[in-house]
Design an enzyme around this catalytic site. Structure first.
Site, PDB file in Angstrom:
ATOM      1  N   ARG A   1       0.846  -1.192   0.000  1.00 38.42           N
ATOM      2  CA  ARG A   1       0.000   0.000   0.000  1.00 38.42           C
ATOM      3  C   ARG A   1       0.880   1.241   0.000  1.00 38.42           C
ATOM      4  O   ARG A   1       1.930   1.270   0.663  1.00 38.42           O
ATOM      5  CB  ARG A   1      -0.904   0.040   1.248  1.00 38.42           C
ATOM      6  CG  ARG A   1      -2.122  -0.870   1.187  1.00 38.42           C
ATOM      7  CD  ARG A   1      -3.149  -0.397   0.146  1.00 38.42           C
ATOM      8  NE  ARG A   1      -4.311  -1.247   0.059  1.00 38.42           N
ATOM      9  CZ  ARG A   1      -4.462  -2.301  -0.758  1.00 38.42           C
ATOM     10  NH1 ARG A   1      -3.490  -2.655  -1.585  1.00 38.42           N
ATOM     11  NH2 ARG A   1      -5.583  -2.987  -0.775  1.00 38.42           N
TER      12      ARG A   1
ATOM     13  N   GLU B   1      -3.247   7.498  -5.149  1.00 40.23           N
ATOM     14  CA  GLU B   1      -3.459   6.908  -6.482  1.00 40.23           C
ATOM     15  C   GLU B   1      -4.755   7.470  -7.067  1.00 40.23           C
ATOM     16  O   GLU B   1      -5.723   7.632  -6.332  1.00 40.23           O
ATOM     17  CB  GLU B   1      -3.570   5.382  -6.357  1.00 40.23           C
ATOM     18  CG  GLU B   1      -2.256   4.719  -5.985  1.00 40.23           C
ATOM     19  CD  GLU B   1      -2.439   3.248  -5.610  1.00 40.23           C
ATOM     20  OE1 GLU B   1      -3.493   2.663  -5.920  1.00 40.23           O
ATOM     21  OE2 GLU B   1      -1.521   2.692  -5.006  1.00 40.23           O
TER      22      GLU B   1
ATOM     23  N   HIS C   1      -0.750  -0.012  -9.781  1.00 39.98           N
ATOM     24  CA  HIS C   1      -1.478  -0.897  -8.874  1.00 39.98           C
ATOM     25  C   HIS C   1      -2.085  -2.097  -9.627  1.00 39.98           C
ATOM     26  O   HIS C   1      -3.307  -2.267  -9.683  1.00 39.98           O
ATOM     27  CB  HIS C   1      -2.578  -0.123  -8.133  1.00 39.98           C
ATOM     28  CG  HIS C   1      -3.018  -0.795  -6.866  1.00 39.98           C
ATOM     29  ND1 HIS C   1      -3.402  -0.104  -5.743  1.00 39.98           N
ATOM     30  CD2 HIS C   1      -3.132  -2.107  -6.540  1.00 39.98           C
ATOM     31  CE1 HIS C   1      -3.734  -0.950  -4.791  1.00 39.98           C
ATOM     32  NE2 HIS C   1      -3.583  -2.177  -5.246  1.00 39.98           N
TER      33      HIS C   1
ATOM     34  N   SER D   1      -2.591  -7.591  -8.518  1.00 40.20           N
ATOM     35  CA  SER D   1      -3.478  -8.758  -8.640  1.00 40.20           C
ATOM     36  C   SER D   1      -4.112  -8.858 -10.031  1.00 40.20           C
ATOM     37  O   SER D   1      -5.031  -9.646 -10.241  1.00 40.20           O
ATOM     38  CB  SER D   1      -4.580  -8.683  -7.572  1.00 40.20           C
ATOM     39  OG  SER D   1      -5.358  -7.514  -7.745  1.00 40.20           O
TER      40      SER D   1
HETATM   41  C1  DGY Z   1      -5.739  -5.958  -2.793  1.00 37.73           C
HETATM   42  O1  DGY Z   1      -6.407  -6.990  -2.920  1.00 37.73           O
HETATM   43  O2  DGY Z   1      -5.601  -5.418  -1.697  1.00 37.73           O
HETATM   44  C2  DGY Z   1      -5.159  -5.380  -4.035  1.00 37.73           C
HETATM   45  O3  DGY Z   1      -4.318  -4.320  -3.764  1.00 37.73           O
HETATM   46  C3  DGY Z   1      -6.274  -4.966  -4.958  1.00 37.73           C
HETATM   47  O4  DGY Z   1      -5.833  -5.017  -6.250  1.00 37.73           O
END
Ligand code: DGY
Length: 317
Positions: free
Chosen positions: A236, A265, A283, A286
């Site tokens: 983060r 962001e 970012h 995922s």
């Molecule tokens: C999360 O799951 O916390 C990721 O940062 C989202 O993409």
């Protein structure tokens, strides 16, 4: 059938799944809802499936209709939601752990490689056709034998350690507590950040944003690093004090920075814009089809489990 507000557009297969289980208020234009609009749209709903872009603060929670019993966050992180306010209102908050571990660890390695091997500069040169090979062209830092400090040895931290070992790196870590030998897999524990940072040729930040970790990389803690260290963050943005970092990069105390996440962001601190030694991504930790599909499926399953049993194994408050 329970009714759910889904604040952001999901992948097609996830929306098909949700519509089989719930009446769902979808967001087909993927509009970013204001607080007011989110509250309006949640009227008549039993739960909300949120994303990290929704700021579910105390005021929002207090203004939600009483019918809302669960907020299922489509993320492993839940810093966008006020857990205490939700608890007071008896709203369960859930997240999507595990399923994004590997994808996020892959991005952490990309940041390490991108920062160490000067990928931003390399891409620029290649696109401008403005380079010629020479023995000392774009010399970077090699990972083999380098000490990798991992800040936060949870699921993602441990997955990064596993990948980094394959690159020949020596793993050090700091965590709230020392892990068992099975989880440590030979990594060396440090009981303070000072001790960890002082041996980190490269640091990978993999801890959650909490009141203890916000701005953990600051003017003072940057001094703990060996001169020429690399810092990367795939967790983060809150963890890095940008002005102090920009200063450390300018002074060459820090050799390079790799970020997949940053404060405010999508607005990047302008101080980073013209820096050659930063490798920055938007970012996407995922962002693979497999992982985003699994995350949304889990967020939907969390809702289903909660409505069926009154509880959920991924409840975080
Ligand atoms: C999360 O799951 O916390 C990721 O940062 C989202 O993409």
């Amino acid at each position: 059938m329970k009714k759910i507000l889904i604040t952001r557009r999901l992948l097609k297969s996830n929306e098909e799944k949700v519509l089989k289980i719930f009446k769902a208020n979808l967001n087909s234009n993927d509009e970013l809802y204001s607080q007011q609009k989110l509250i309006e749209l949640s009227k008549g709903c039993d739960g909300i499936l949120t994303s990290i872009t929704d700021q579910i603060n105390e005021e929002t929670i207090n203004r939600l209709p009483d019918t809302i019993k669960i907020i299922s966050n489509f993320a492993v992180g839940f810093g966008n939601i006020d857990l205490q306010a939700a608890k007071k209102k008896d709203i369960a908050i859930t997240n999507t752990p595990d399923v994004l571990t590997d994808a996020t660890a892959e991005i952490a390695m990309l940041l390490i490689l991108g920062a160490a091997r000067r990928a931003s500069e390399g891409i620029e040169y290649a696109k401008n056709s403005s380079w010629k090979w020479s023995a000392d062209f774009l010399i970077g830092k090699q990972l083999t034998g380098a000490r990798l400090g991992i800040l936060g040895m949870g699921r993602v931290g441990r997955a990064v350690a596993k990948l980094a070992k394959a690159f020949g790196m020596i793993i050090h870590y700091h965590n709230r507590s020392k892990l068992s030998p099975e989880l440590e897999q030979g990594a060396i524990y440090h009981d303070s950040i000072k001790s960890l940072f002082s041996v980190s040729d490269i640091l990978s930040i993999n801890c959650p944003a909490t009141k203890d970790t916000i701005n953990i990389i600051n003017k003072d803690s940057l001094e703990y690093f060996p001169t020429g260290a690399i810092i990367t963050n795939s967790a983060r943005g809150d963890m890095i004090e940008d002005e102090a970092m920009i200063n450390a990069l300018n002074k060459k105390k820090i050799y390079a920075l790799g970020l997949d996440v940053y404060k405010n962001e999508p607005k990047l601190n302008p101080g980073y814009l013209n820096m050659k030694n930063v490798f920055i991504l938007p970012h996407i930790g995922s962002a693979t089809k497999e992982t985003r599909t699994a995350m949304a499926n889990l967020a939907i399953d969390n809702l289903d489990e909660f409505f069926k049993t009154g509880n959920c194994r991924n409840k975080v408050n």
